[in-house]
Motif scaffolding. Structure first.
Motif, PDB file in Angstrom:
ATOM      1  N   ASP A 135      40.492  27.993  45.870  1.00 61.28           N
ATOM      2  CA  ASP A 135      39.890  29.196  45.290  1.00 61.28           C
ATOM      3  C   ASP A 135      40.437  30.476  45.893  1.00 61.28           C
ATOM      4  OD1 ASP A 135      38.415  27.672  43.601  1.00 61.28           O
ATOM      5  OD2 ASP A 135      36.576  27.726  44.793  1.00 61.28           O
ATOM      6  N   ILE A 136      40.884  30.410  47.126  1.00 60.19           N
ATOM      7  CA  ILE A 136      41.519  31.589  47.734  1.00 60.19           C
ATOM      8  C   ILE A 136      42.765  31.969  46.924  1.00 60.19           C
ATOM      9  CG2 ILE A 136      42.735  32.454  49.774  1.00 60.19           C
ATOM     10  CD1 ILE A 136      40.865  30.690  51.475  1.00 60.19           C
ATOM     11  N   ALA A 137      43.487  30.958  46.465  1.00 63.09           N
ATOM     12  CA  ALA A 137      44.686  31.207  45.659  1.00 63.09           C
ATOM     13  C   ALA A 137      44.337  31.596  44.226  1.00 63.09           C
ATOM     14  CB  ALA A 137      45.576  29.960  45.659  1.00 63.09           C
ATOM     15  N   LEU A 138      43.277  31.001  43.680  1.00 63.94           N
ATOM     16  CA  LEU A 138      42.929  31.209  42.272  1.00 63.94           C
ATOM     17  C   LEU A 138      42.246  32.536  41.992  1.00 63.94           C
ATOM     18  CD1 LEU A 138      42.487  30.121  39.345  1.00 63.94           C
ATOM     19  CD2 LEU A 138      40.353  29.108  40.185  1.00 63.94           C
ATOM     20  N   CYS A 139      41.412  33.001  42.902  1.00 61.48           N
ATOM     21  CA  CYS A 139      40.501  34.108  42.621  1.00 61.48           C
ATOM     22  C   CYS A 139      41.165  35.370  42.050  1.00 61.48           C
ATOM     23  CB  CYS A 139      39.707  34.451  43.881  1.00 61.48           C
ATOM     24  SG  CYS A 139      38.145  35.294  43.533  1.00 61.48           S
ATOM     25  N   PRO A 140      42.257  35.877  42.634  1.00 64.73           N
ATOM     26  CA  PRO A 140      42.863  37.091  42.071  1.00 64.73           C
ATOM     27  C   PRO A 140      43.340  36.924  40.626  1.00 64.73           C
ATOM     28  CG  PRO A 140      43.672  36.683  44.288  1.00 64.73           C
ATOM     29  CD  PRO A 140      42.930  35.456  43.879  1.00 64.73           C
ATOM     30  N   LEU A 141      43.888  35.765  40.306  1.00 66.25           N
ATOM     31  CA  LEU A 141      44.385  35.534  38.955  1.00 66.25           C
ATOM     32  C   LEU A 141      43.244  35.288  37.969  1.00 66.25           C
ATOM     33  CD1 LEU A 141      47.333  33.378  40.170  1.00 66.25           C
ATOM     34  CD2 LEU A 141      47.585  35.497  38.906  1.00 66.25           C
ATOM     35  N   GLU A 142      42.164  34.684  38.426  1.00 64.69           N
ATOM     36  CA  GLU A 142      41.002  34.486  37.567  1.00 64.69           C
ATOM     37  C   GLU A 142      40.327  35.823  37.272  1.00 64.69           C
ATOM     38  OE1 GLU A 142      37.993  32.098  35.526  1.00 64.69           O
ATOM     39  OE2 GLU A 142      40.153  32.109  35.870  1.00 64.69           O
ATOM     40  N   ALA A 143      40.265  36.708  38.265  1.00 68.18           N
ATOM     41  CA  ALA A 143      39.696  38.039  38.044  1.00 68.18           C
ATOM     42  C   ALA A 143      40.529  38.814  37.020  1.00 68.18           C
ATOM     43  CB  ALA A 143      39.640  38.808  39.365  1.00 68.18           C
ATOM     44  N   THR A 144      41.846  38.695  37.121  1.00 74.32           N
ATOM     45  CA  THR A 144      42.730  39.354  36.159  1.00 74.32           C
ATOM     46  C   THR A 144      42.538  38.783  34.760  1.00 74.32           C
ATOM     47  OG1 THR A 144      44.379  39.671  37.917  1.00 74.32           O
ATOM     48  CG2 THR A 144      45.139  39.931  35.641  1.00 74.32           C
ATOM     49  N   ARG A 145      42.432  37.471  34.658  1.00 76.01           N
ATOM     50  CA  ARG A 145      42.238  36.829  33.346  1.00 76.01           C
ATOM     51  C   ARG A 145      40.959  37.309  32.670  1.00 76.01           C
ATOM     52  NH1 ARG A 145      39.206  33.376  30.854  1.00 76.01           N
ATOM     53  NH2 ARG A 145      37.905  32.985  32.681  1.00 76.01           N
ATOM     54  N   ILE A 146      39.863  37.324  33.427  1.00 78.18           N
ATOM     55  CA  ILE A 146      38.585  37.728  32.842  1.00 78.18           C
ATOM     56  C   ILE A 146      38.627  39.181  32.407  1.00 78.18           C
ATOM     57  CG2 ILE A 146      36.141  38.114  33.370  1.00 78.18           C
ATOM     58  CD1 ILE A 146      36.212  35.572  35.053  1.00 78.18           C
ATOM     59  N   ARG A 147      39.278  40.027  33.187  1.00 75.89           N
ATOM     60  CA  ARG A 147      39.386  41.440  32.801  1.00 75.89           C
ATOM     61  C   ARG A 147      40.183  41.582  31.501  1.00 75.89           C
ATOM     62  NH1 ARG A 147      38.777  46.104  35.844  1.00 75.89           N
ATOM     63  NH2 ARG A 147      37.284  44.814  36.997  1.00 75.89           N
ATOM     64  N   LEU A 148      41.260  40.822  31.360  1.00 77.11           N
ATOM     65  CA  LEU A 148      42.072  40.893  30.145  1.00 77.11           C
ATOM     66  C   LEU A 148      41.317  40.377  28.924  1.00 77.11           C
ATOM     67  CD1 LEU A 148      45.513  39.619  31.529  1.00 77.11           C
ATOM     68  CD2 LEU A 148      44.955  41.955  30.857  1.00 77.11           C
ATOM     69  N   VAL A 149      40.517  39.321  29.124  1.00 76.39           N
ATOM     70  CA  VAL A 149      39.759  38.756  28.003  1.00 76.39           C
ATOM     71  C   VAL A 149      38.609  39.662  27.603  1.00 76.39           C
ATOM     72  CG1 VAL A 149      38.280  36.831  27.294  1.00 76.39           C
ATOM     73  CG2 VAL A 149      40.401  36.371  28.525  1.00 76.39           C
ATOM     74  N   LEU A 151      49.781  39.438  32.389  1.00 81.67           N
ATOM     75  CA  LEU A 151      49.436  39.145  33.782  1.00 81.67           C
ATOM     76  C   LEU A 151      49.900  40.228  34.743  1.00 81.67           C
ATOM     77  CD1 LEU A 151      48.669  37.426  36.241  1.00 81.67           C
ATOM     78  CD2 LEU A 151      50.778  36.133  35.909  1.00 81.67           C
ATOM     79  N   ILE A 152      51.171  40.573  34.709  1.00 83.06           N
ATOM     80  CA  ILE A 152      51.712  41.528  35.692  1.00 83.06           C
ATOM     81  C   ILE A 152      51.071  42.897  35.531  1.00 83.06           C
ATOM     82  CG2 ILE A 152      53.794  42.701  36.482  1.00 83.06           C
ATOM     83  CD1 ILE A 152      55.380  40.204  35.718  1.00 83.06           C
ATOM     84  N   GLY A 153      50.931  43.334  34.261  1.00 80.00           N
ATOM     85  CA  GLY A 153      50.324  44.641  34.003  1.00 80.00           C
ATOM     86  C   GLY A 153      48.871  44.691  34.438  1.00 80.00           C
ATOM     87  N   GLY A 154      48.112  43.650  34.106  1.00 81.76           N
ATOM     88  CA  GLY A 154      46.703  43.611  34.475  1.00 81.76           C
ATOM     89  C   GLY A 154      46.502  43.516  35.970  1.00 81.76           C
ATOM     90  N   PHE A 155      47.288  42.668  36.621  1.00 79.84           N
ATOM     91  CA  PHE A 155      47.196  42.494  38.074  1.00 79.84           C
ATOM     92  C   PHE A 155      47.527  43.813  38.779  1.00 79.84           C
ATOM     93  CE2 PHE A 155      48.607  41.311  42.287  1.00 79.84           C
ATOM     94  CZ  PHE A 155      47.780  40.252  42.644  1.00 79.84           C
ATOM     95  N   SER A 156      48.604  44.442  38.350  1.00 78.14           N
ATOM     96  CA  SER A 156      49.043  45.693  38.990  1.00 78.14           C
ATOM     97  C   SER A 156      48.016  46.807  38.802  1.00 78.14           C
ATOM     98  CB  SER A 156      50.391  46.131  38.413  1.00 78.14           C
ATOM     99  OG  SER A 156      51.376  45.149  38.623  1.00 78.14           O
ATOM    100  N   LYS A 157      47.428  46.888  37.600  1.00 76.23           N
ATOM    101  CA  LYS A 157      46.459  47.938  37.317  1.00 76.23           C
ATOM    102  C   LYS A 157      45.197  47.765  38.143  1.00 76.23           C
ATOM    103  CE  LYS A 157      44.191  50.320  33.467  1.00 76.23           C
ATOM    104  NZ  LYS A 157      44.037  50.361  31.978  1.00 76.23           N
ATOM    105  N   MET A 158      44.704  46.532  38.247  1.00 83.97           N
ATOM    106  CA  MET A 158      43.510  46.285  39.065  1.00 83.97           C
ATOM    107  C   MET A 158      43.780  46.603  40.527  1.00 83.97           C
ATOM    108  SD  MET A 158      41.654  42.828  37.609  1.00 83.97           S
ATOM    109  CE  MET A 158      40.315  42.986  38.797  1.00 83.97           C
ATOM    110  N   LEU A 159      44.953  46.211  41.015  1.00 85.15           N
ATOM    111  CA  LEU A 159      45.297  46.461  42.412  1.00 85.15           C
ATOM    112  C   LEU A 159      45.375  47.955  42.698  1.00 85.15           C
ATOM    113  CD1 LEU A 159      46.167  45.319  45.167  1.00 85.15           C
ATOM    114  CD2 LEU A 159      48.526  45.333  44.330  1.00 85.15           C
TER     115      LEU A 159
END
Length: 323
Positions: free
Chosen positions: A146-160, A169-177
């Motif tokens: 879950d330590i590995a999954l959590c950032p990508l799951e947060a990005t997925r939920i935000r996109l959905v 993925l890259i755009g959403g991850f970068s924007k949240m960060l």
């Protein structure tokens, strides 16, 4: 291949060496567990990626049950009518990448911690207490996964939940960060642990128990590969149903907490308490139909693919403690 000691007979030595040459050596250590991890990464990435449309609809039902109130297939039609068929693949990138990492830690870690339990307790004690070994190994593996999954799951939920938030993925991850910092990726770490740890514990222990029962009825050593895959599918399906029911409330809370950022000064714990009160028991099981279908299907697929890939990779050195 290790050298074969001489029997004192040239003819017998020749036969023994021929048999040894045709007998694949069992792997151990990093060579073995890296194969478990790769098999787990592939099976989780493929199954979760393939079920992205179901996950999109399930998340919409959880976040907006008033609008998406027509069940799984009705929800699919609603999304297509409103946003086009492409919307059903929203979050595919973070899903495939996130579950590739999570699958490696989950399956590889489960096998590793199970072996460590055997080393610590001894084979007989571990076998006699195998349910506890399964549960503990699954819980520890899932924590690190879950330590590995959590950032990508947060990005997925935000996109959905916000289709216009970013492009992939890259755009959403970068924007949240950039906008919310690293903490935003782990705002849902508590709920994801609360969801995934019981989910994985139920998933592995039910799978192991159902598979054990099946192989008490049939001889695994003489069963065809196709039949072994069928047993893995059936055991995984039952395990998936159990895991979905156990983890559904936390899954709904995870979707809610990742939909938007919290109020200024509002901690994760206070947000979770507020969300739980708003949802109630009935609300926490919103989308359970879609999730039963999704989790049952993907868990069955995961164990079938995982079992077949272990054979392909030659990962046959693991220790089984079922009776």
């Amino acid at each position: 291949m290790a050298s074969v000691p001489s029997t004192g007979s040239t003819k017998v030595d020749a036969v023994v060496q021929k048999v040894a040459a045709n007998t694949p050596e069992k792997l151990s250590g990093m060579a073995l567990y890296s194969r478990f991890a790769l098999a787990g990464a592939i099976c989780c990435s493929v199954t979760h990626g393939a079920l992205t449309p179901v996950d999109v609809v399930k998340t919409r039902i959880q976040l907006d049950p008033v609008t998406y109130n027509r069940g799984l297939f009705g929800g699919i039609r609603q999304v297509i009518a409103k946003e086009g068929a492409g919307a059903l693949l929203t979050g595919f990138g973070p899903t495939a990448a996130g579950y590739f990492l999570q699958g490696a830690f989950k399956f590889g870690g489960y096998e590793l911690f199970k072996q460590q339990s055997i080393n610590l307790l001894g084979y007989e004690t571990a076998s006699n207490n195998r349910t506890g070994v399964y549960l503990a190994s699954a819980a520890m593996a899932e924590f690190f996964a879950d330590i590995a999954l959590c950032p990508l799951e947060a990005t997925r939920i935000r996109l959905v939940s916000e289709p216009t938030y970013a492009n992939g993925l890259i755009g959403g991850f970068s924007k949240m960060l950039k906008n919310e910092g690293v903490g935003a990726f782990y705002a849902g770490f508590g709920p994801i642990l609360f969801k995934q740890v019981p989910y994985t514990m139920a998933k592995f222990v039910v799978y192991e128990k159902v598979a054990e029962f099946a192989w008490q009825q049939f001889d695994k050593s003489t069963s065809s590969d196709a039949f072994q895959t069928t047993v893995n599918l059936g055991s995984g399906l039952i395990a998936g149903f159990a895991a979905a029911i156990v983890s559904q409330p936390a899954d709904t809370m995870l979707s809610k907490i990742n939909k938007t950022k919290g109020l200024p000064g509002e901690g994760t714990t206070s947000r979770l308490i507020k969300i739980a009160k708003e949802l109630g028991l009935k609300g926490s099981y919103a989308g359970i139909g879609a999730r039963l279908f999704m989790v049952g299907t993907l868990t069955a697929g995961q164990f079938a693919i995982y079992g077949d890939l272990k054979k392909v990779f030659g990962a046959t050195g693991g220790v089984e403690i079922s009776k």
